[in-house]
Design a protein around this motif. Structure first.
Motif, mmCIF file in Angstrom:
data_model
loop_
_atom_site.group_PDB
_atom_site.id
_atom_site.type_symbol
_atom_site.label_atom_id
_atom_site.label_comp_id
_atom_site.label_asym_id
_atom_site.label_seq_id
_atom_site.Cartn_x
_atom_site.Cartn_y
_atom_site.Cartn_z
ATOM 1 N N VAL A 19 0.840 -1.202 0.000
ATOM 2 C CA VAL A 19 0.000 0.000 0.000
ATOM 3 C C VAL A 19 0.877 1.254 0.000
ATOM 4 C CG1 VAL A 19 -1.604 1.342 1.402
ATOM 5 C CG2 VAL A 19 -2.017 -1.091 1.043
ATOM 6 N N LYS A 20 1.905 1.256 0.812
ATOM 7 C CA LYS A 20 2.765 2.437 0.902
ATOM 8 C C LYS A 20 3.495 2.690 -0.430
ATOM 9 C CE LYS A 20 3.509 2.763 5.878
ATOM 10 N NZ LYS A 20 2.276 3.512 6.042
ATOM 11 N N VAL A 21 3.995 1.628 -1.042
ATOM 12 C CA VAL A 21 4.674 1.769 -2.342
ATOM 13 C C VAL A 21 3.688 2.290 -3.380
ATOM 14 C CG1 VAL A 21 5.705 0.466 -4.239
ATOM 15 C CG2 VAL A 21 6.499 0.092 -1.918
ATOM 16 N N TRP A 22 2.484 1.747 -3.378
ATOM 17 C CA TRP A 22 1.457 2.191 -4.329
ATOM 18 C C TRP A 22 1.141 3.676 -4.121
ATOM 19 C CZ3 TRP A 22 -3.445 4.191 -3.624
ATOM 20 C CH2 TRP A 22 -4.233 4.308 -4.793
ATOM 21 N N GLN A 23 1.051 4.106 -2.854
ATOM 22 C CA GLN A 23 0.767 5.519 -2.546
ATOM 23 C C GLN A 23 1.875 6.427 -3.097
ATOM 24 O OE1 GLN A 23 0.371 5.341 1.725
ATOM 25 N NE2 GLN A 23 -1.861 5.238 1.640
ATOM 26 N N VAL A 24 3.114 6.002 -2.848
ATOM 27 C CA VAL A 24 4.240 6.824 -3.308
ATOM 28 C C VAL A 24 4.240 6.895 -4.836
ATOM 29 C CG1 VAL A 24 6.761 6.893 -3.494
ATOM 30 C CG2 VAL A 24 5.697 6.445 -1.288
ATOM 31 N N ILE A 77 3.683 10.249 -7.162
ATOM 32 C CA ILE A 77 4.698 10.674 -8.140
ATOM 33 C C ILE A 77 4.054 10.842 -9.515
ATOM 34 C CG2 ILE A 77 6.753 9.914 -9.425
ATOM 35 C CD1 ILE A 77 7.762 8.653 -6.809
ATOM 36 N N ARG A 78 3.187 9.899 -9.881
ATOM 37 C CA ARG A 78 2.517 9.972 -11.197
ATOM 38 C C ARG A 78 1.656 11.221 -11.304
ATOM 39 N NH1 ARG A 78 1.450 4.452 -11.630
ATOM 40 N NH2 ARG A 78 -0.502 4.728 -10.550
#
Lengths: 158, 66
Positions: free
Chosen positions: B8-13, B17-18
Motif C-alpha cells: 500500500v505504501k509503495v502504491w501511494q508513493v 509521483i505519477r
C-alpha cells in the motif's frame, strides 16, 4: 571526369551537383549522395528552433530589465539615505545599471534559419543556411537545378 | 511492516509521483503554449521577411529550367 551541372558556396555550406551525384560540404562534414538514392529535395524553415531562441531571448531581456530596475531602486535609496551605506548603495546601483545596460545592448536578436532537406530512402538530411544571407539566391538556383535534374534523372532511368 | 502495508505504501508513493508528474507536464505544456502564442506575431513577421524574396528567386529559377 564528371560534368558539373551546378555548384556554389555560401557561409559553411558548399554544394556541387553532377550528373550522378550531389556533393555537400559543411564546416564539420563532407558527404556525397548518389542521385538514384535521392527521392526529393526541399527547403524548410526552422520555426521550432526560432521559437525556442525567441523565448530564451525574451527571458534574458526580462532579466536585464529587472536588474536595471533593481539597480535604479538601489541608486535611489542611496541618494535619499545618508551615511556610508548610502554611498555604497548608490555605487552598487550604478554598477548594476551599467552592466545590465551593456549586456542588454549586446543581446543579439534571434535569427530564423532554414535548411536544405535531402530526402532519401531511409531518412533525410538537413543542411542549415540563412535565407537572407548573401548567396541565398544561389541556394534557390541550386535547389531548382536539383529539382529539374532529379526529375530528368528518374525519367531517364525508368 | 507486513507485505500488505508495504504494498500500500509503495502504491501511494508511486501514485503521488505519477500525479505530480502529470501536473508538472500540464504546467510545462501550458507554459510552452502561451510562449508560442506570444511569439506568433514575431514568427509570422520573420517568415514573411525571409520568404518574400526567396519565393520569387525560386520561381524565377524553376521557370528558367522549364
Amino acid at each position: 571526369m564528371e560534368k558539373i551541372l551546378s555548384e556554389f558556396s555560401i557561409a559553411n555550406l558548399d554544394l556541387k551537383l553532377t550528373e550522378d551525384k550531389l556533393h555537400i560540404k559543411t564546416s564539420s562534414s563532407f558527404e556525397t549522395f548518389a542521385l538514384r538514392s535521392i527521392n526529393g529535395i526541399g527547403v524548410v524553415d526552422l520555426i521550432e528552433k526560432y521559437n525556442a531562441d525567441l523565448t530564451e531571448h525574451k527571458k534574458k531581456r526580462t532579466g536585464h530589465i529587472s536588474r536595471i530596475i533593481l539597480g535604479s531602486i538601489l541608486a535611489f535609496l542611496g541618494l535619499i539615505a545618508s551615511g556610508p551605506e548610502a554611498i555604497f548603495c548608490l555605487v552598487l546601483g550604478i554598477i548594476i545599471i551599467g552592466i545590465s545596460i551593456f549586456l542588454l545592448n549586446n543581446l543579439s536578436k534571434p535569427n530564423m534559419l532554414s535548411s536544405v532537406r535531402i530526402m532519401m530512402i531511409g531518412g533525410s538530411r538537413d543542411f542549415e543556411f540563412d535565407k537572407t544571407s548573401f548567396g541565398s539566391g544561389k541556394v534557390a538556383e541550386f535547389v531548382a537545378n536539383v529539382e529539374s535534374t532529379l526529375s530528368a534523372y528518374h525519367r531517364s532511368n525508368n | 511492516m507486513g507485505f500488505w502495508n508495504t504494498f500500500v505504501k509503495v502504491w501511494q508513493v508511486r501514485t503521488s509521483i505519477r500525479i505530480q508528474e502529470r501536473f508538472e507536464s500540464s504546467y510545462h505544456l501550458a507554459k510552452k503554449k502561451i510562449e508560442t502564442e506570444n511569439n506568433l506575431p514575431q514568427i509570422i513577421n520573420e517568415l514573411n521577411t525571409k520568404n518574400a524574396t526567396w519565393e520569387e528567386e525560386l520561381e524565377k529559377h524553376r521557370k528558367k529550367n522549364e
